[in-house]
Design a protein around this motif. Structure first.
Motif, PDB file in Angstrom:
ATOM      1  N   ARG A  88      34.956  43.671  51.735  1.00  0.00           N
ATOM      2  CA  ARG A  88      35.709  44.815  51.244  1.00  0.00           C
ATOM      3  C   ARG A  88      34.789  45.948  50.810  1.00  0.00           C
TER       4      ARG A  88
ATOM      5  N   ARG B  75      36.506  38.802  43.186  1.00  0.00           N
ATOM      6  CA  ARG B  75      37.654  39.518  43.750  1.00  0.00           C
ATOM      7  C   ARG B  75      37.257  40.470  44.875  1.00  0.00           C
TER       8      ARG B  75
ATOM      9  N   HIS C 231      42.964  39.567  31.712  1.00  0.00           N
ATOM     10  CA  HIS C 231      42.687  39.227  33.115  1.00  0.00           C
ATOM     11  C   HIS C 231      43.925  38.630  33.784  1.00  0.00           C
TER      12      HIS C 231
ATOM     13  N   ASP D 142      39.624  33.256  50.408  1.00  0.00           N
ATOM     14  CA  ASP D 142      40.583  32.821  49.400  1.00  0.00           C
ATOM     15  C   ASP D 142      39.810  32.373  48.158  1.00  0.00           C
ATOM     16  N   ILE D 143      40.133  32.934  46.992  1.00  0.00           N
ATOM     17  CA  ILE D 143      39.400  32.598  45.767  1.00  0.00           C
ATOM     18  C   ILE D 143      40.244  31.746  44.818  1.00  0.00           C
ATOM     19  N   THR D 144      41.228  31.043  45.366  1.00  0.00           N
ATOM     20  CA  THR D 144      42.068  30.186  44.529  1.00  0.00           C
ATOM     21  C   THR D 144      41.239  29.151  43.778  1.00  0.00           C
TER      22      THR D 144
ATOM     23  N   MET E  49      34.804  37.016  37.742  1.00  0.00           N
ATOM     24  CA  MET E  49      35.997  37.349  38.513  1.00  0.00           C
ATOM     25  C   MET E  49      35.900  38.735  39.134  1.00  0.00           C
TER      26      MET E  49
ATOM     27  N   ARG F  45      46.360  41.559  34.619  1.00  0.00           N
ATOM     28  CA  ARG F  45      45.658  42.749  35.088  1.00  0.00           C
ATOM     29  C   ARG F  45      46.540  43.615  35.987  1.00  0.00           C
ATOM     30  N   ASN F  46      47.613  43.070  36.539  1.00  0.00           N
ATOM     31  CA  ASN F  46      48.500  43.868  37.400  1.00  0.00           C
ATOM     32  C   ASN F  46      49.316  44.873  36.599  1.00  0.00           C
TER      33      ASN F  46
ATOM     34  N   HIS G 150      38.158  29.377  42.868  1.00  0.00           N
ATOM     35  CA  HIS G 150      37.393  30.056  41.824  1.00  0.00           C
ATOM     36  C   HIS G 150      38.259  30.301  40.598  1.00  0.00           C
ATOM     37  N   ILE G 151      39.492  30.742  40.844  1.00  0.00           N
ATOM     38  CA  ILE G 151      40.408  30.994  39.731  1.00  0.00           C
ATOM     39  C   ILE G 151      40.743  29.693  39.009  1.00  0.00           C
TER      40      ILE G 151
END
Length: 320
Positions: free
Chosen positions: A172, A188, A264, A193-195, A184, A267-268, A197-198
């Motif tokens: 990106r 990001r 976090h 896919d960072i599932t 994070m 954050r949306n 990591h989360i």
């Protein structure tokens, strides 16, 4: 430079952008950060100097205090100078290796502080609930092993963060919307896919930091029960006073981290600059306030701080 969205690349350099959305206030933010850092350096260095040079302070409580001061210095020094370089000189460039190193030491220091606070809670528990065995239980050998356990746990917990980020493919951009390499914030940027990591981050928060907080709460529950069973009111007040500074330190450590974690998660709906500012709280506030709280509330430390300043003033007033 930023790359196209769907082009996988391995950037040699990232660019920390600071705190997006606060461009008009960054001068004032940088000044406040700088002042906090100066207080942090002075306060923790002075605390370490006093504890290490005063033989009478080579006791468990003060040794744990010196461990916390060392962790505070490492945490703030790893993060703040780069923040100030970004705000003052627009020097946001950082290599991927340096970014991972900063990430490791920031999160590792934070993890170490949580473990040290747990050790200090255990120290207060033994001192109040089992005072006759205090020197038998908390020997210098035991304290050394506890310090080694703190370092080992921090390394084993945080190294997977670095390993997971290193395996990501980035497609990106190399612009990190933060003023330090937060785990994070970097993850990001990946196109993978960072599932995992989360999930690992949540697991660490719950089963490591959460467990520390629960054990600290249990320790103080047992301490309070023991304190209120003391027959003398003066004895109860003295026991509570010895724990007061530690409780303040615990609150200053965990409250900012809880707010940052919640920010976090939402954050949306929370502006990005709010999330970033909250993430800076646990890097700046506890390291600055910890030595102040201990210096003011601990008579032995305050007495020796005053002696240091008195000797310095006496020497400066002597004519050449």
């Amino acid at each position: 430079m930023p790359a196209e969205n769907h082009t996988v690349f391995d950037p040699a350099t990232y660019i920390l952008t600071g705190i997006p959305g606060t461009e008009e206030s960054q001068v004032w933010i940088s000044i406040s950060f700088c002042l906090m850092y100066v207080v942090t350096l002075f306060g923790n260095s002075l605390l370490l100097f006093i504890i290490l040079t005063e033989q009478s302070l080579h006791e468990p409580m003060y040794l744990f205090m010196s461990m916390l001061a060392a962790a505070d210095l490492l945490l703030s020094t790893t993060a703040v100078p780069k923040m100030l370089a970004i705000f003052w000189f627009r020097a946001g460039d950082i290599s991927f290796a340096a970014c991972l190193t900063q990430m490791f030491f920031i999160h590792g220091s934070f993890m170490a502080e949580s473990a040290i606070l747990l050790a200090m809670a255990f120290d207060r528990y033994v001192a109040i609930c089992d005072p006759l065995r205090y020197t038998i239980i908390l020997t210098k050998s035991v304290i050394g092993k506890m310090g080694l356990a703190v370092v080992t746990r921090s390394f084993c917990t945080i190294f997977p963060f670095v390993f997971l980020v290193k395996r990501l493919n980035f497609c990106r951009t190399n612009l990190v919307p933060h003023d330090y390499c937060d785990y994070m914030a970097v993850a990001r940027l990946a196109c993978d896919d960072i599932t995992v990591h989360i999930m690992y981050g949540v697991a660490v928060a719950i089963f490591v930091l959460g467990l520390d907080a629960v054990l600290i709460a249990v320790s103080y529950g047992l301490i309070l029960r023991a304190v209120f069973r003391l027959p003398s009111k003066d004895a109860r007040l003295k026991a509570l006073h010895t724990c007061g500074s530690h409780v303040c330190i615990i609150l200053m450590f965990y409250v900012p981290s809880v707010f940052s974690s919640l920010a976090h998660q939402f954050r949306n709906i929370i502006p990005g600059y709010i999330v970033n500012l909250l993430a800076n709280l646990y890097v700046l506030i506890p390291p600055m306030l910890n030595p102040i709280v201990y210096g003011v509330t601990t008579k032995e430390v305050l007495k020796r701080v005053m002696n240091v300043f008195y000797r310095c003033c006496s020497r400066s007033s002597v004519p050449n």
